[in-house]
Structure formats: structure tokens, C-alpha cells
Scaffold this motif. Sequence first.
Motif, PDB file in Angstrom:
ATOM      1  N   HIS A 274       0.864  -1.172   0.000  1.00  0.00           N
ATOM      2  CA  HIS A 274       0.000   0.000   0.000  1.00  0.00           C
ATOM      3  C   HIS A 274       0.902   1.225   0.000  1.00  0.00           C
ATOM      4  CE1 HIS A 274      -3.036  -2.914   1.199  1.00  0.00           C
ATOM      5  NE2 HIS A 274      -2.263  -3.236   2.228  1.00  0.00           N
ATOM      6  N   ILE A 275       0.431   2.321  -0.520  1.00  0.00           N
ATOM      7  CA  ILE A 275       1.233   3.528  -0.568  1.00  0.00           C
ATOM      8  C   ILE A 275       1.661   3.900   0.852  1.00  0.00           C
ATOM      9  CG2 ILE A 275       1.267   5.994  -1.119  1.00  0.00           C
ATOM     10  CD1 ILE A 275       1.293   4.222  -3.570  1.00  0.00           C
ATOM     11  N   GLY A 276       2.981   3.970   1.082  1.00  0.00           N
ATOM     12  CA  GLY A 276       3.509   4.344   2.390  1.00  0.00           C
ATOM     13  C   GLY A 276       3.526   3.225   3.409  1.00  0.00           C
ATOM     14  N   ALA A 277       3.089   2.005   3.036  1.00  0.00           N
ATOM     15  CA  ALA A 277       2.973   0.931   4.019  1.00  0.00           C
ATOM     16  C   ALA A 277       4.321   0.492   4.569  1.00  0.00           C
ATOM     17  CB  ALA A 277       2.246  -0.268   3.403  1.00  0.00           C
ATOM     18  N   GLY A 278       5.392   0.721   3.833  1.00  0.00           N
ATOM     19  CA  GLY A 278       6.704   0.299   4.292  1.00  0.00           C
ATOM     20  C   GLY A 278       7.461   1.369   5.040  1.00  0.00           C
ATOM     21  N   VAL A 279       6.772   2.430   5.425  1.00  0.00           N
ATOM     22  CA  VAL A 279       7.417   3.512   6.154  1.00  0.00           C
ATOM     23  C   VAL A 279       7.032   3.404   7.622  1.00  0.00           C
ATOM     24  CG1 VAL A 279       7.638   6.001   6.392  1.00  0.00           C
ATOM     25  CG2 VAL A 279       7.364   4.995   4.133  1.00  0.00           C
ATOM     26  N   ASP A 280       8.007   3.280   8.503  1.00  0.00           N
ATOM     27  CA  ASP A 280       7.733   3.155   9.924  1.00  0.00           C
ATOM     28  C   ASP A 280       8.709   4.029  10.697  1.00  0.00           C
ATOM     29  OD1 ASP A 280       6.345   1.208  12.127  1.00  0.00           O
ATOM     30  OD2 ASP A 280       8.391   1.744  12.692  1.00  0.00           O
ATOM     31  N   PRO A 281       8.221   4.961  11.512  1.00  0.00           N
ATOM     32  CA  PRO A 281       9.113   5.891  12.200  1.00  0.00           C
ATOM     33  C   PRO A 281      10.034   5.227  13.211  1.00  0.00           C
ATOM     34  CG  PRO A 281       6.839   6.175  12.928  1.00  0.00           C
ATOM     35  CD  PRO A 281       6.802   5.271  11.743  1.00  0.00           C
ATOM     36  N   TRP A 282       9.578   4.132  13.844  1.00  0.00           N
ATOM     37  CA  TRP A 282      10.438   3.442  14.814  1.00  0.00           C
ATOM     38  C   TRP A 282      11.617   2.764  14.105  1.00  0.00           C
ATOM     39  CZ3 TRP A 282      11.696  -1.780  15.643  1.00  0.00           C
ATOM     40  CH2 TRP A 282      12.387  -2.032  16.827  1.00  0.00           C
ATOM     41  N   ILE A 283      11.332   2.039  13.022  1.00  0.00           N
ATOM     42  CA  ILE A 283      12.417   1.390  12.267  1.00  0.00           C
ATOM     43  C   ILE A 283      13.349   2.437  11.672  1.00  0.00           C
ATOM     44  CG2 ILE A 283      12.906   0.079  10.154  1.00  0.00           C
ATOM     45  CD1 ILE A 283      10.677  -1.795  10.857  1.00  0.00           C
ATOM     46  N   ASN A 284      12.777   3.553  11.201  1.00  0.00           N
ATOM     47  CA  ASN A 284      13.607   4.598  10.617  1.00  0.00           C
ATOM     48  C   ASN A 284      14.539   5.221  11.642  1.00  0.00           C
ATOM     49  OD1 ASN A 284      13.936   7.645   9.514  1.00  0.00           O
ATOM     50  ND2 ASN A 284      13.600   6.226   7.814  1.00  0.00           N
ATOM     51  N   LYS A 285      14.102   5.316  12.880  1.00  0.00           N
ATOM     52  CA  LYS A 285      14.922   5.929  13.930  1.00  0.00           C
ATOM     53  C   LYS A 285      15.959   4.971  14.492  1.00  0.00           C
ATOM     54  CE  LYS A 285      14.616   8.330  18.401  1.00  0.00           C
ATOM     55  NZ  LYS A 285      13.702   8.909  19.429  1.00  0.00           N
ATOM     56  N   TYR A 286      15.571   3.714  14.705  1.00  0.00           N
ATOM     57  CA  TYR A 286      16.436   2.807  15.453  1.00  0.00           C
ATOM     58  C   TYR A 286      17.127   1.734  14.612  1.00  0.00           C
ATOM     59  CZ  TYR A 286      14.666   4.800  19.777  1.00  0.00           C
ATOM     60  OH  TYR A 286      14.364   5.671  20.805  1.00  0.00           O
ATOM     61  N   ILE A 287      16.563   1.362  13.484  1.00  0.00           N
ATOM     62  CA  ILE A 287      17.099   0.223  12.731  1.00  0.00           C
ATOM     63  C   ILE A 287      17.707   0.656  11.402  1.00  0.00           C
ATOM     64  CG2 ILE A 287      16.600  -2.038  11.758  1.00  0.00           C
ATOM     65  CD1 ILE A 287      16.274  -1.942  14.786  1.00  0.00           C
ATOM     66  N   PHE A 288      16.932   1.262  10.544  1.00  0.00           N
ATOM     67  CA  PHE A 288      17.403   1.662   9.222  1.00  0.00           C
ATOM     68  C   PHE A 288      17.223   3.160   9.021  1.00  0.00           C
ATOM     69  CE2 PHE A 288      16.501  -2.871   8.048  1.00  0.00           C
ATOM     70  CZ  PHE A 288      17.792  -3.191   7.658  1.00  0.00           C
ATOM     71  N   PRO A 289      18.105   3.971   9.574  1.00  0.00           N
ATOM     72  CA  PRO A 289      17.994   5.413   9.319  1.00  0.00           C
ATOM     73  C   PRO A 289      18.118   5.700   7.828  1.00  0.00           C
ATOM     74  CG  PRO A 289      20.122   4.870  10.295  1.00  0.00           C
ATOM     75  CD  PRO A 289      19.280   3.632  10.384  1.00  0.00           C
ATOM     76  N   GLY A 290      17.244   6.551   7.338  1.00  0.00           N
ATOM     77  CA  GLY A 290      17.283   6.887   5.922  1.00  0.00           C
ATOM     78  C   GLY A 290      16.578   5.900   5.028  1.00  0.00           C
ATOM     79  N   GLY A 291      15.993   4.838   5.597  1.00  0.00           N
ATOM     80  CA  GLY A 291      15.355   3.821   4.778  1.00  0.00           C
ATOM     81  C   GLY A 291      14.011   4.248   4.237  1.00  0.00           C
ATOM     82  N   TYR A 292      13.650   3.677   3.108  1.00  0.00           N
ATOM     83  CA  TYR A 292      12.343   3.943   2.497  1.00  0.00           C
ATOM     84  C   TYR A 292      11.970   2.742   1.643  1.00  0.00           C
ATOM     85  CZ  TYR A 292       8.760   5.821  -0.598  1.00  0.00           C
ATOM     86  OH  TYR A 292       7.600   6.004  -1.308  1.00  0.00           O
ATOM     87  N   ILE A 293      10.794   2.178   1.898  1.00  0.00           N
ATOM     88  CA  ILE A 293      10.323   1.031   1.120  1.00  0.00           C
ATOM     89  C   ILE A 293       9.281   1.518   0.124  1.00  0.00           C
ATOM     90  CG2 ILE A 293       9.102  -1.165   1.212  1.00  0.00           C
ATOM     91  CD1 ILE A 293      10.379  -1.646   3.924  1.00  0.00           C
TER      92      ILE A 293
END
Length: 396
Positions: A274-293
Motif C-alpha cells: 500500500h502507498i507508504g505501508a513500508g514507512v515506519d518511524p520506529w524502524i527509521n529511527k532505530y534500525i534503518f535510518p534513511g530507509g524507504y520502502i
Amino acid sequence: MVFDKFAYKKIFNKMFSKPVTITFWDGDTVTYGEGAPVATIKFNEMIPMTSMMKNPTLTLGEAYMDGIVDIDGSLQEVIVSAYQSKDSFFNGSKFAKFVPKQKHTKEASQEDVQSHYDIGNDFYEKWLDPTMTYSCAYFKTEDDTLEEAQYNKVRHILNKLHAKRGESLLDIGCGWGTLIITAAKEYGLKSRGVTLSQEQYDFVSKRIVEEGLENQVEVYLRDYRDVTQTYDHITSVGMFEHVGKENLSEYFQNVSDRLNPNGTALIHGITGQHIGAGVDPWINKYIFPGGYIPHLAELVEIVMDLPLQFDDIEPLRRHYQKTLEIWTDNFHAVKADVIDSMGERFYRMWDMYLQACAASFESGNIDVIQFLMSKGPSMHDMPMTRAYIYEADNAK
């Protein structure tokens, strides 16, 4: 506090598709749903409802890391249950607004990659299989070991390329090197890998020497945008998730530019359903900074503007769910070791990450897809059907 508890109960009444027990900070216990609960969620402290509503995944993720929330039972099942409930505020994607746009300069990309992959090879060796492959495996049978399934995946990729001995291969984001080593040893390809991880670079460099492949395999600590040569074949596994939304077009343009005429490329990565479904603020902060699915349609649109032709698109969602579940079991088996070396907060963070990702694949929020592409003007020597892939897969 009374209002917060009332609000929590109202939310939990619609949050889960399967029965779940909630123990509140004052000891009050309520089971939502009919039947045996899949897990018990215990709130050791009250979390203000304003924080929950403002940014729920980040708030709950940090609460779990800090021991404010404990879960007795399968964390994966709890998250799947929340995702599958049509009335849950975790259903679908509502979190893209929490992830800021990022420039993804070469310096920023290197910092982001090293923050995740340079934790230390010894950490990943604790729970990955001997191939040190940190991406979706490919299970030809339910009984395949993780190591077998990772080799299946590498060979499945190389078989799709329809490469010939002596041809050249570039692997963008080569990880710990199993693909480029296998490409050289089993397929006779002249392989080159690039990575931004110092730990991975050191590991692969050592492997090349140990295998006696110095004349056939090279690895460089280099940004993919700094590669200037062209190749007969290109692979990239689990890489485009790191380049950022703003750099996706540049990434695929680079793949096209580095590919020789009539060459083939196999790009393997995670997509959102789904549009934006792979965006998660927790994963972006702690696991994959800069990531975008990215969404699948987003990728297809980008590639269609390039001199590349789609030859095959294969989803492997169930394979990644199974891979993550095995990683989770392996990670749990070394719990004491990880806590001793990295701390309990780090352990809880990674445990949540692995199980949340498995839940996302299980619930269908995200997928992992292999894109086989070719670069014109002609592909007259490519087989007409997929049969060549599976014949080669079964020959190994």
C-alpha cells in the motif's frame, strides 16, 4: 489517568483480530476477543494517550525497548493481529508523515549503512547462517535449512541472469560476499562487489583471499554512484530500500548506465503493498535510518522511463516471512550472549525488529520482489520461457 485508561480500553476493543489479554498499569486485566489469547501485553507504566495517538509505532516500540511494556507470547502474532484488524489504527499506512525527507548524499548514505551493518560481524555471526546472508532466503522445500535456502536464493538469482562463463558481474550492496563468491566459483563470472560497510568490506576481502579468487573477484568500499565501469550483468539484493525515496530514480538510472547493451540485471528488494505501508518511524529511527520502502507501482514507473525492459517479476513474501522466523529463533537462542555484549535494551530492540518484520510480511503489508530486467537493443539469446531458471535451480 482514568481518562487514559478509558481511552485505552476503547482502542483495544477494536485493535486486534485475534484475542489478546491486556494487563494495565494498575493490575486490571481484560481479554479482548473470544477464545484463548495469543499473548498477554503488560503495561508496567501508563503511557500518555497523547503520545500513543501522535506516533503509535514509535511510542510502543520505545516502550517495549525500555521495559515499560512486556509481552508474554508471540510478539509477531500480536502485531499480525493488530495489522489484520480493519478497525485498528495500525491497519494500513498512516505513518509516512512521520519520516522526514532526507538528502541521501554519499556521506549520509555511508553513515546510515554503517550505523546498521557495522555493529560488528561477530553480532551477525551469532544468528545468521554460515553464508552470512542478510536478506530473504529461497526455500525450494519446507525442509530446507536456512543455509541451503540462502544458497538457493543466490543460485536462483544467478540462474535468472542467464550469464555465460567469463562475463562480468557487478553486485551493488554486496553484503558479506556470498553472491559474488558463488558467481565466480560456480558460474565462472568475473565478479565485483561494492559496499559502504567497513565490516563487510573487511570480511569479503578476507574471504576472497581464503578462496584463492583474487584474479576473479574484487570488492570495493565505495558508493554505487562512484562506479564507472559497465558490466554484462548487475545484481542488487536488499539495496534499494536504503537509497531513499529521493534517490530511487538515480539508483535505477545508475543500474541502467552500468549495464552493457543486451545485459541483464536482477534487482531484489522489499516493496510496500500500500502507498507508504513500508514507512515506519520506529524502524527509521532505530534500525534503518534513511530507509524507504517504495510501492511496487512507484518502482515500475521509474524503470519504465529508462532503457530497461522487465523480463520477470517474482514475489517472495512467504519466503521472507520464513527467513525472519528462523532468524528470530536463532536470535532467541543467543539471547544471553547478546544481552551480555550489547545490553538488554539493544536485545529487545532487535527482537522487536525481527518479529515486526515477520508480521509485516505475514499480514501482507510488505512484499519482497525480484525484478529481472534487460537492456536493449535485443535479447535474442534469452530463453522464451522461465523453464531455463528452474532447470538450472534443480541441477544444483
